[in-house]
Design a protein around this motif. Sequence first.
Motif, short mmCIF file in Angstrom:
data_model
loop_
_atom_site.label_atom_id
_atom_site.label_comp_id
_atom_site.label_asym_id
_atom_site.label_seq_id
_atom_site.Cartn_x
_atom_site.Cartn_y
_atom_site.Cartn_z
N ILE A 69 0.98 -1.10 0.02
CA ILE A 69 -0.02 -0.07 -0.07
C ILE A 69 0.85 1.32 -0.14
CG2 ILE A 69 -1.72 1.12 1.41
CD1 ILE A 69 -2.84 -1.34 2.26
N PRO A 73 0.74 2.22 -4.11
CA PRO A 73 -0.46 2.65 -3.92
C PRO A 73 -1.33 2.57 -5.16
CG PRO A 73 0.72 4.61 -3.79
CD PRO A 73 1.89 3.45 -4.04
N ARG A 79 -6.68 -2.46 1.44
CA ARG A 79 -5.84 -3.53 2.36
C ARG A 79 -6.36 -4.97 1.37
NH1 ARG A 79 -2.67 -3.99 5.96
NH2 ARG A 79 -2.69 -1.57 6.52
#
Length: 532
Positions: A69, A73, A79
């Motif tokens: 992450i 990203p 998640r």
Amino acid sequence: MLITRDVLAKLGVSGAAADTHLEPLNAAMAAHGIDTSLRIAHFLAQVVHESGHFRHVVENMNYSADRLIQVFPRYFPNRELAQSYAGKPEKIGSRVYGARMGNRAEASGDGYRYRGRGLLQLTGRSNYQAFSDWAGSDVLSDPDQVASRFAPHSAVFYWDTRKLNRLADTDDIRQLTRAVNGGLNGFAERRELLEKARDALRDVAASPGNSIAPDTSPFKPGHRVVPPQLNLRTAPRTSPATWMATLDEGSEVQVVGGADRAGWVRVRVILNGVMREGYVADTFLAPLPVARTRGAGLAARRLPVSLAVQAHLQQNRPDITRKRAGGWAYPLGEAGRPRRSGAKPQAKAEQLLAIVEYLDSAAPAHARYQPRGGTTYCNIYACDYCYLAGVYLPRVWWTDLALQRLATGEVPAAAYGQTVRELNANALHDWLDDHGTHFGWHREFDLTTLQAAANAGEACLIVGKRQDLNRSGHIVAVVPESPGFKALRDAALEVLRPVESQAGVNNFQFAVNRTAWWRNGKFQSYAFWRHP
């Protein structure tokens, strides 16, 4: 051999890694013109950083969900998705690099197959194909060869095909970092490695039988400046933000390309002994006579080699203190003053911060720096700062007659008004330009590099020369960042405003200015300087 095992050791490369890569690295560098000390130093700085000091020749794609992450990203926006890929290198590489850089879609596995390898992390199917063509060996069908057999060659391939010797020749680490990294990530370490490489290569060059070519500049001037002065700019447009330097009438330049704006050309010039590139308006250039020897005029017009003899009035006078309003021509002499004596960058930076705290130009009790009657003392503060840092910035300098005596081998005594005179900020601007390099000063052309140098414990300055020479110029110290004072940077990590320390109309220990004071129209010229 161009470089030695000892050179790599000084850059933090293990003996085993050096033994693995040294011979092919030297051969590939020599074959592709990475052969001068300046080119080699820049190449090593980038390669050593990118490879983690030669420890990493294959990209590690084993990430946790949190790191996915954080690092990627765009590809792992939530998640749940990150957790489904975490700890699965092949799946991660295939997703992150799939369908780009010549790779086929994620399902093909190309992203992982052609992940980063080699000392500069060759990545992507199209780059592997280009390297195959360049090296004359098929690595597309066996990409692991880039790590096992061609790790040094792939780094030289990247450097060669992107013509990075050109940037190395102009000593432009900021643009080199962008070319290699795509941004300025790790800039401070890259710059530190560059300085270590310079030092290590100086030792090699001084050894008998070395084969490192001297830094013979590829500067081949073909034009000269016509008007009395011509501004060299970082971009083809007229703006205070693009000013780089002012070229005098007759200065020789090499036109190396056009610009994306009509009426401008990209040129190379020699500034303070270093080649730089920038832009000028082409209407102000005239061709050099074809018959004349290229570069002869440049050598003839250079300032004579400075007589590198420091000028000081009596040193260590205990009555020359921060609290005394007087004795400004003498160096600070009170007992217990701190010094910069560290060997490592962090220690040197901490000592510079201690010097700023000690001088404390903002303290009302320190009358040496307080403005009075329209007179300010930025030059006194800058000289005291440099003096305690152990670098020479003259509080007084030799008169013309004294310089003539020095030229004959005589070293006259420093006598105020007879053999030496005081220098204000305007005069310090010119002294640094004329003599600074002979006393260890290096000129820089961007604030990102200047702040990185200060953070590494170097003495750094910004100096501005007034249009009206009857008015005071200005000189400030650029000092290391600290938890309480950080330089202002943009999203690309370029420094917009450094951390400054000064005496002047306003005195302060540390500040990050809202404006770039040196670009104010009242200054005809400004420059950035650093001293290791």
